[in-house]
Design a protein around this motif. Structure first.
Motif, short mmCIF file in Angstrom:
data_model
loop_
_atom_site.label_atom_id
_atom_site.label_comp_id
_atom_site.label_asym_id
_atom_site.label_seq_id
_atom_site.Cartn_x
_atom_site.Cartn_y
_atom_site.Cartn_z
N VAL A 49 14.10 6.28 -17.77
CA VAL A 49 14.57 7.15 -18.85
C VAL A 49 14.34 6.44 -20.19
N PHE A 50 14.42 5.12 -20.16
CA PHE A 50 14.25 4.32 -21.37
C PHE A 50 12.78 3.93 -21.53
N PRO A 51 12.21 4.19 -22.69
CA PRO A 51 10.77 3.94 -22.91
C PRO A 51 10.31 2.51 -22.64
N VAL A 52 11.19 1.53 -22.82
CA VAL A 52 10.79 0.13 -22.64
C VAL A 52 10.33 -0.16 -21.21
N PHE A 53 10.81 0.60 -20.23
CA PHE A 53 10.47 0.37 -18.83
C PHE A 53 9.29 1.20 -18.34
N ARG A 54 8.84 2.15 -19.13
CA ARG A 54 7.82 3.09 -18.66
C ARG A 54 6.46 2.44 -18.50
N VAL A 55 5.79 2.88 -17.45
CA VAL A 55 4.42 2.44 -17.15
C VAL A 55 3.58 3.69 -16.89
N THR A 56 2.27 3.52 -16.86
CA THR A 56 1.41 4.67 -16.61
C THR A 56 1.51 5.06 -15.13
N TRP A 57 1.10 6.29 -14.84
CA TRP A 57 1.13 6.77 -13.45
C TRP A 57 0.22 5.93 -12.57
N SER A 58 -0.93 5.51 -13.10
CA SER A 58 -1.84 4.71 -12.27
C SER A 58 -1.24 3.33 -11.99
N GLU A 59 -0.57 2.74 -12.98
CA GLU A 59 0.09 1.45 -12.74
C GLU A 59 1.21 1.60 -11.72
N ALA A 60 1.96 2.70 -11.82
CA ALA A 60 3.05 2.94 -10.87
C ALA A 60 2.49 3.11 -9.46
N ALA A 61 1.40 3.84 -9.34
CA ALA A 61 0.78 4.05 -8.02
C ALA A 61 0.28 2.73 -7.44
N GLU A 62 -0.34 1.91 -8.27
CA GLU A 62 -0.82 0.61 -7.81
C GLU A 62 0.34 -0.27 -7.35
N ALA A 63 1.41 -0.29 -8.13
CA ALA A 63 2.59 -1.10 -7.78
C ALA A 63 3.19 -0.61 -6.46
N PHE A 64 3.27 0.70 -6.30
CA PHE A 64 3.82 1.26 -5.07
C PHE A 64 2.95 0.87 -3.88
N LEU A 65 1.64 0.95 -4.02
CA LEU A 65 0.73 0.58 -2.93
C LEU A 65 0.83 -0.91 -2.59
N VAL A 66 0.99 -1.75 -3.59
CA VAL A 66 1.19 -3.19 -3.33
C VAL A 66 2.46 -3.38 -2.50
N GLY A 67 3.51 -2.68 -2.87
CA GLY A 67 4.75 -2.75 -2.11
C GLY A 67 4.56 -2.27 -0.67
N CYS A 68 3.79 -1.21 -0.49
CA CYS A 68 3.52 -0.69 0.86
C CYS A 68 2.78 -1.72 1.70
N VAL A 69 1.83 -2.42 1.09
CA VAL A 69 1.10 -3.47 1.82
C VAL A 69 2.06 -4.59 2.22
N PHE A 70 2.91 -5.00 1.28
CA PHE A 70 3.89 -6.05 1.58
C PHE A 70 4.84 -5.60 2.70
N SER A 71 5.16 -4.32 2.74
CA SER A 71 6.11 -3.82 3.74
C SER A 71 5.58 -3.97 5.17
N LEU A 72 4.28 -4.04 5.32
CA LEU A 72 3.71 -4.17 6.67
C LEU A 72 4.23 -5.42 7.37
N PHE A 73 4.41 -6.49 6.62
CA PHE A 73 4.93 -7.73 7.20
C PHE A 73 6.39 -7.57 7.62
N LEU A 74 7.16 -6.85 6.81
CA LEU A 74 8.56 -6.61 7.15
C LEU A 74 8.67 -5.70 8.37
N ILE A 75 7.82 -4.70 8.43
CA ILE A 75 7.82 -3.77 9.56
C ILE A 75 7.53 -4.52 10.85
N LYS A 76 6.56 -5.41 10.79
CA LYS A 76 6.14 -6.15 11.99
C LYS A 76 7.27 -7.02 12.55
N THR A 77 8.12 -7.53 11.68
CA THR A 77 9.16 -8.47 12.13
C THR A 77 10.54 -7.84 12.26
N SER A 78 10.64 -6.55 12.10
CA SER A 78 11.94 -5.86 12.23
C SER A 78 11.94 -5.03 13.51
#
Length: 152
Positions: A49-78
């Protein structure tokens, strides 16, 4: 100064998460405990909601995909196991190692990107990375939970 304080806070949170996660293996799990954390975390999107935290949609999508890749390791060990009539999260030494490794990678990325983008944008992006990790991880855990529960 802010970078040091935020890094110290991040280390304390990581240690707290490791202890909470290890303690969780001693208590039975139900579907709500598995699936609710992403919903609670989603309230963090209010930061945008606050402009200081806003990022572009492409940056948000890239960040989300990086998180999804990282989650694979957590999924494997849970994984879950049935003890009597209750279902428990299996303790995994690999999980703690992976959690620490992911934390260190995220801190390194934060230090690197912090030189190129503002603190607010960095915070927003790394919140999205964290959400990208927890959402698929918890959904995968839910399906593993349901599979163990079905083997009654």
């Amino acid at each position: 100064m802010f970078l040091i304080v935020s890094s110290v806070f991040a280390v304390l949170m990581a240690v707290f998460i490791v202890f909470v996660r290890l303690k969780a293996t001693s208590k039975p799990v139900d579907a709500k405990k598995v699936i609710l954390p992403p919903f609670f975390m989603a309230t963090g999107f209010l930061m945008f909601v606050f402009p200081v935290f806003r990022v572009t949609w492409s940056e948000a999508a890239e960040a989300f995909l990086v998180g999804c890749v990282f989650s694979l390791f957590l999924i494997k060990t849970s994984n879950f196991e049935k003890r009597g009539e209750a279902i428990y999260l299996k303790r995994s030494k690999g999980f703690v190692v992976i959690l620490i490794a992911l934390f260190l990678i995220r801190m390194g990325m934060k230090q690197f990107f912090g030189h190129y983008i503002s603190v607010g944008e960095t915070s927003g992006l790394f919140f999205i990375v964290a959400f990208g990790m927890i959402l698929p991880w918890r959904f995968a855990m839910y399906f593993k939970f349901k599979k163990v529960k079905a083997t009654s």
